[in-house]
Scaffold this motif. Sequence first.
Motif, PDB file in Angstrom:
ATOM      1  N   SER B 139     -48.653 -16.340  -9.514  1.00 44.00           N
ATOM      2  CA  SER B 139     -47.536 -15.900 -10.360  1.00 44.00           C
ATOM      3  C   SER B 139     -46.738 -17.103 -10.859  1.00 44.00           C
ATOM      4  N   GLY B 140     -46.377 -17.064 -12.106  1.00 39.44           N
ATOM      5  CA  GLY B 140     -45.666 -18.179 -12.725  1.00 39.44           C
ATOM      6  C   GLY B 140     -46.583 -19.211 -13.368  1.00 39.44           C
ATOM      7  N   SER B 141     -47.882 -18.938 -13.377  1.00 44.34           N
ATOM      8  CA  SER B 141     -48.814 -19.895 -13.990  1.00 44.34           C
ATOM      9  C   SER B 141     -48.579 -20.006 -15.497  1.00 44.34           C
ATOM     10  N   GLY B 142     -49.008 -21.113 -16.059  1.00 44.54           N
ATOM     11  CA  GLY B 142     -48.975 -21.279 -17.511  1.00 44.54           C
ATOM     12  C   GLY B 142     -47.846 -22.153 -18.031  1.00 44.54           C
ATOM     13  N   LEU B 143     -46.964 -22.597 -17.142  1.00 43.07           N
ATOM     14  CA  LEU B 143     -45.828 -23.437 -17.565  1.00 43.07           C
ATOM     15  C   LEU B 143     -46.251 -24.645 -18.392  1.00 43.07           C
ATOM     16  N   LEU B 144     -47.369 -25.248 -17.986  1.00 40.34           N
ATOM     17  CA  LEU B 144     -47.779 -26.502 -18.641  1.00 40.34           C
ATOM     18  C   LEU B 144     -48.488 -26.277 -19.971  1.00 40.34           C
ATOM     19  N   ALA B 145     -48.782 -25.007 -20.273  1.00 37.66           N
ATOM     20  CA  ALA B 145     -49.477 -24.717 -21.520  1.00 37.66           C
ATOM     21  C   ALA B 145     -48.499 -24.639 -22.695  1.00 37.66           C
ATOM     22  N   LYS B 146     -47.222 -24.581 -22.351  1.00 42.23           N
ATOM     23  CA  LYS B 146     -46.214 -24.470 -23.401  1.00 42.23           C
ATOM     24  C   LYS B 146     -45.700 -25.846 -23.795  1.00 42.23           C
ATOM     25  N   GLY B 147     -44.901 -25.809 -24.851  1.00 40.17           N
ATOM     26  CA  GLY B 147     -44.311 -26.959 -25.481  1.00 40.17           C
ATOM     27  C   GLY B 147     -43.760 -27.999 -24.589  1.00 40.17           C
TER      28      GLY B 147
ATOM     29  N   LEU D  39     -54.680 -25.206 -18.307  1.00 38.35           N
ATOM     30  CA  LEU D  39     -53.213 -25.157 -18.208  1.00 38.35           C
ATOM     31  C   LEU D  39     -52.643 -23.735 -18.248  1.00 38.35           C
ATOM     32  N   GLU D  40     -53.231 -22.888 -19.059  1.00 38.31           N
ATOM     33  CA  GLU D  40     -52.725 -21.516 -19.191  1.00 38.31           C
ATOM     34  C   GLU D  40     -52.740 -20.767 -17.860  1.00 38.31           C
ATOM     35  N   CYS D  42     -52.805 -22.261 -14.718  1.00 39.21           N
ATOM     36  CA  CYS D  42     -52.415 -23.070 -13.552  1.00 39.21           C
ATOM     37  C   CYS D  42     -50.945 -22.903 -13.193  1.00 39.21           C
TER      38      CYS D  42
END
Lengths: 147, 147, 73, 73
Positions: B139-147, D39-40, D42
């Motif tokens: 849960s909370g994954s994906g932070l680094l995929a954003k801007g 990344l999506e 992780c």
Amino acid sequence: MLNIYTGALKVPHILKEWYKEENSSNYGAYISFVGTVRSEDGIDGLSFDLYEPILYSWFHDWEEKAIKLGAKIKMAHSLGDVMLHESSYIAAVFSPKRRVALELIDEFVEDFKANAPIWKYDLKDNKRIYAKDRSTAISGSGLLAKG
Amino acid sequence: MLNIYTGALKVPHILKEWYKEENSSNYGAYISFVGTVRSEDGIDGLSFDLYEPILYSWFHDWEEKAIKLGAKIKMAHSLGDVMLHESSYIAAVFSPKRRVALELIDEFVEDFKANAPIWKYDLKDNKRIYAKDRSTAISGSGLLAKG
Amino acid sequence: MVKVEFLGPIQKPTLELEITNLNELPAILQADAEVNIWLESCAVALNDTLVSSLEAPLKDGDKISLLPPVCGG
Amino acid sequence: MVKVEFLGPIQKPTLELEITNLNELPAILQADAEVNIWLESCAVALNDTLVSSLEAPLKDGDKISLLPPVCGG
């Protein structure tokens, strides 16, 4: 499989035998529930009566229900006296995946508590006292009080 | 208590040790969940990586949660290879009464599946293949995929 | 003749009765003060199958069981 | 200098970076095609604690971990 034992259950032995029995059955989940006699209200232990014919048919219905879900149910229960910190009850569910096992063990244990024909007595001061306040009337009780 | 073992778990031994450890703790209910490697999709077994620092802190949070409910949680997991019909995971809950144990084992196992930092690989044709399709983003994954 | 047995904590020897329908049983058991106090909380089985109605013809040798509140585990 | 480690199935050696806030990390990692695909899905930990925001000042020696989708049991 339902096994009735006189006195306390040998929990590690039973859990081991059940694990070995199903080792090649390709079940991914094995959940077991063990009930142990707690020290409370100054009891020395518990004692159990059970009525085998209806207990076995009640259990058979659960076996059938489990099979329909691809699962298997096992149970062991004590007859007679079981002292403090000894165990009197084991139920187990084997299933291919976890959700069926997690849900079935809960339903099974609750129905067991509500409907399995087993009577519990407190052992206290050398007396065997029916645990009336903790007991549950089987569903459909009271027919004979009418009419 | 969280124990990590290299290779398959000795299930009967662990279930027995846990039972003995809590024998005098006055818990009335002991529920254990055992996860065993199933034969499917032609695999020879599974293999596991785990990240201990976060696994231990995740488990510690569950220990605290259990204590608040008067319960205790134990867990064992394999590291490395575990072959067909061997077991890689055991979780257990001890509690005074049954409802807490029945509910906690379910919540714990589901949160374990969703958030414990453990990675699973299929062992197949001498290869170790990440089980991507069966894995769940924490849960909370994906932070680094954003801007 | 049918038998009526009292299970678990009901301290009462088995009865033997000449009745031909289960619906005759309430009146007989209610007349026994010691048994009457259990009736509200008892389930009934005929030949080891729980019944949900008392309309059931009885034949010689049938067994009726009274099951008081249970507490396994 | 901070370290960025890739856990589980991400086949990538630990990076050492000179950054002072976690919010500098997305741009760096998104530029690496091999890492970008993860990344999506992780989660991110700073010094072994999962974070829910990238606004976090970094100090020398901090450890950042990327946790790809999990499947224990």
